[in-house]
Design a protein around this motif. Sequence first.
Motif, mmCIF file in Angstrom:
data_model
loop_
_atom_site.group_PDB
_atom_site.id
_atom_site.type_symbol
_atom_site.label_atom_id
_atom_site.label_comp_id
_atom_site.label_asym_id
_atom_site.label_seq_id
_atom_site.Cartn_x
_atom_site.Cartn_y
_atom_site.Cartn_z
ATOM 1 N N UNK A 164 1.019 -1.261 -0.177
ATOM 2 C CA UNK A 164 0.283 0.013 0.049
ATOM 3 C C UNK A 164 0.821 1.391 0.004
ATOM 4 N N UNK A 165 0.184 2.733 -0.194
ATOM 5 C CA UNK A 165 0.920 3.697 -0.400
ATOM 6 C C UNK A 165 1.251 4.064 1.191
ATOM 7 N N UNK A 166 2.296 4.386 1.042
ATOM 8 C CA UNK A 166 3.396 4.800 2.532
ATOM 9 C C UNK A 166 4.095 3.461 2.771
ATOM 10 N N UNK A 167 3.649 2.319 2.399
ATOM 11 C CA UNK A 167 5.160 1.480 2.803
ATOM 12 C C UNK A 167 6.348 1.896 2.009
ATOM 13 N N UNK A 168 7.496 0.531 3.008
ATOM 14 C CA UNK A 168 8.805 1.269 2.507
ATOM 15 C C UNK A 168 8.652 0.272 1.826
ATOM 16 N N UNK A 169 10.249 0.313 0.908
ATOM 17 C CA UNK A 169 10.746 -0.679 0.188
ATOM 18 C C UNK A 169 11.863 -0.762 -0.512
ATOM 19 N N UNK A 170 12.566 -1.703 -0.809
ATOM 20 C CA UNK A 170 14.115 -2.195 -0.611
ATOM 21 C C UNK A 170 14.099 -3.366 -2.434
ATOM 22 N N UNK A 171 15.194 -2.614 -3.137
ATOM 23 C CA UNK A 171 15.657 -3.776 -4.346
ATOM 24 C C UNK A 171 15.897 -4.254 -4.917
ATOM 25 N N UNK A 172 16.218 -5.329 -5.279
ATOM 26 C CA UNK A 172 17.818 -6.142 -5.709
ATOM 27 C C UNK A 172 17.594 -6.301 -7.258
ATOM 28 N N UNK A 173 19.056 -6.690 -7.473
ATOM 29 C CA UNK A 173 19.289 -6.967 -9.049
ATOM 30 C C UNK A 173 19.409 -8.492 -9.134
ATOM 31 N N UNK A 174 18.929 -9.255 -9.931
ATOM 32 C CA UNK A 174 18.509 -10.868 -10.753
ATOM 33 C C UNK A 174 19.068 -10.425 -12.209
ATOM 34 N N UNK A 175 20.379 -11.098 -12.725
ATOM 35 C CA UNK A 175 20.829 -11.200 -13.783
ATOM 36 C C UNK A 175 20.940 -12.655 -14.051
ATOM 37 N N UNK A 176 20.052 -13.049 -15.440
ATOM 38 C CA UNK A 176 18.988 -13.755 -15.764
ATOM 39 C C UNK A 176 20.202 -14.458 -16.954
ATOM 40 N N UNK A 177 21.014 -14.775 -17.078
ATOM 41 C CA UNK A 177 21.300 -15.936 -18.127
ATOM 42 C C UNK A 177 20.522 -16.827 -18.952
ATOM 43 N N UNK A 178 20.803 -16.783 -20.174
ATOM 44 C CA UNK A 178 20.136 -17.863 -20.939
ATOM 45 C C UNK A 178 21.342 -18.661 -21.221
ATOM 46 N N UNK A 179 20.792 -19.695 -21.311
ATOM 47 C CA UNK A 179 22.396 -21.019 -21.194
ATOM 48 C C UNK A 179 22.189 -21.426 -22.692
ATOM 49 N N UNK A 180 23.154 -22.143 -23.658
ATOM 50 C CA UNK A 180 22.598 -22.714 -24.724
ATOM 51 C C UNK A 180 21.915 -23.974 -24.242
ATOM 52 N N UNK A 181 21.187 -24.588 -25.515
ATOM 53 C CA UNK A 181 20.862 -25.582 -25.931
ATOM 54 C C UNK A 181 21.457 -25.727 -27.123
ATOM 55 N N UNK A 182 21.087 -27.105 -28.046
ATOM 56 C CA UNK A 182 21.999 -27.626 -29.361
ATOM 57 C C UNK A 182 20.305 -27.005 -30.467
ATOM 58 N N UNK A 183 19.879 -25.937 -30.829
ATOM 59 C CA UNK A 183 19.142 -25.381 -31.668
ATOM 60 C C UNK A 183 19.463 -25.094 -33.059
#
Length: 785
Positions: A238-257
């Motif tokens: 809700x409005x007035x609430x406190x927040x925090x953030x983080x980063x997520x690094x997502x790597x696409x792994x290879x498949x034989x396509x």
Amino acid sequence: MKLGKVEFCHFLQLIALFLCFSGMSQAELSRSRSKPYFQSGRSRTKRSWVWNQFFVLEEYMGSDPLYVGKLHSDVDKGDGSIKYILSGEGASSIFIIDENTGDIHATKRLDREEQAYYTLRAQALDRLTNKPVEPESEFVIKIQDINDNEPKFLDGPYTAGVPEMSPVGTSVVQVTATDADDPTYGNSARVVYSILQGQPYFSVEPKTGVIKTALPNMDREAKDQYLLVIQAKDMVGQNGGLSGTTSVTVTLTDVNDNPPRFPRRSYQYNVPESLPVASVVARIKAADADVGANAEMEYRIVDGDGLGIFKISVDKETQEGIITIQKELDFEAKTSYTLRIEAANKDADPRFLSLGPFSDTTTVKIIVEDVDEPPVFSSPLYPMEVSEATQVGNIIGTVAAHDPDSSNSPVRYSIDRNTDLERYFNIDANSGVITTAKSLDRETNAIHNITVLAMESQNPSQVGRGYVAITILDINDNAPEFAMDYETTVCENAQPGQVIQKISAVDKDEPSNGHQFYFSLTTDATNNHNFSLKDNKDNTASILTRRNGFRRQEQSVYYLPIFIVDSGSPSLSSTNTLTIRVCDCDADGVAQTCNAEAYVLPAGLSTGALIAILACVLTLLVLILLIVTMRRRKKEPLIFDEERDIRENIVRYDDEGGGEEDTEAFDMAALRNLNVIRDTKTRRDVTPEIQFLSRPAFKSIPDNVIFREFIWERLKEADVDPGAPPYDSLQTYAFEGNGSVAESLSSLDSISSNSDQNYDYLSDWGPRFKRLADMYGTGQESLYS
């Protein structure tokens, strides 16, 4: 009126303070109306304090101490006779009490996240006696939470991976945020998640924080990494609430396509025909957008005319196809090859086979280049046989080599002398016929392994090598002999017919049917009365006694000649002498002593005494020889020649001569005639610095054997030298003739008084010979008178 975020927080704090003050009356002390009671065994006064918990709001920011509550006892009449004291956690440092009124205040800002409650003890004392008027009682001050902590990702930032081409909703990773506020009070610690960056590729579950894929068919080859920003907000978002953030690094792994693809439809490479077997001809590579195991290749030759000539393998590091030679190339036989090569993934993914075949083909053309090749022998090895009895110059065999090039240059042959150091064989440079150059001996060397060199006449640097194994065939050219040096003994008490020695023979020859030896006594020894011989017909013979009663005093050693014949054709024989010693033996027939001298030695002399006597005799003989030698040497003349002429003594100072007019410096005779040897006579008692020069006696060598052999050896070396030019060359050797009518004109030679030569004709030869004419003419007597 719309409140801002800060004003709304202050509003909530005021409401909390109002609620706290409204409950203060419950915290005041009231005097109990019940009377004290007694319990059997022990008495106990019923407590006069009635407590509830005190509540105080955290993070109070006011300048005055925060009022917490009030303590009051029924004993207190308000006349100041009662005082209140406070002890326990935070007493005096955080919480203070008014000893007259019992009011409690907090002097510092409180943080529930640091300490949620404090336990204290309160007591009322008589001010005059300082004694308790009420029993001590314990109470708790709880810190009331406010929303003053934002959610935090303790494990962030995050990294995760997900296979490319994953379906929508595939779970990637779960993120978790924590809030330090009280989860049991309000919504201060209730967190919800949302994604701020990373859409539309990914989404996050609001309550669990699980990140999932939001788009299908994400291709690693297009983009292999994404950066997401995830937010966690308390107060249920809700409005007035406190927040925090983080980063997520997502790597696409290879498949034989992605299937492999050659960048070109055809390749062409040029290679020389002299390239060795197993050499690399070319490297080709099919491109694959995948990585790692999904990009591993397999190459094979599927078609073409070089299937047996070339092969292809894969480089594990670079995934290249390596084409190598399996057989030797020959430009004259075939000038080009065509290969069709296929590349395929080692491990295909069945999910993507619908995208097309995971293989590709290309064409490789290999052009063979002509090079000047060395001559090639018709056989890699020539086995030959020759008898060791063959004559020098006989033919053993023939080798043949040809130039494989189209020019077909003539070939010259020679023997590598490093493989024929003794020069047993020769080879005809043109025909390749091998002949013997020396007598052969199988017992010295049974097999000769020689290397024959074949070189092109037009290009001698092109040399081919052929190998010849010459086996020497055996003939019966070695007579048999004893197998060892026998030490034969016969006992003095030997009986007739007793075997005293068994002998055998050896032969250096090796007949094809094996050795067969025949033993007998020589004609002279056949009728001896002491010993006989018995041929055992197994290449051995036994020596037997013919009589008894051998005595060392009569004869201590017997020599028995034995005649041995082999079975060769023609057979050879030899006579070997067997030495037999007469010995004194024990009862078992073991020889004890065989020395005949033991019977003739004087009784009073020991062996040591005899050795001393012999040493003295030898010393005397040496001294006598030295004395005789020295006396004979004193009698000999110091100079060998009988005639002495002081004029013919010359002292050498190693000075350089005076030119062609200087006829007294040295004798030219030795320089003019190469076939004379001067007999020089020197003194024995001085070093030859002063030499006596008499008229030299010259000896003529009848034949120049040394020079002929030297020239002959050089001619043979030129014939077999692989580096010699393919044509005959003229070798010039200067040689002065034998003898001279004038002989020597040396003044030292001619000045002797014994000379009867007339040199008056020198005056007719011109001014160059004037000096000689003056010295040797009619006036020579006056020169030395």
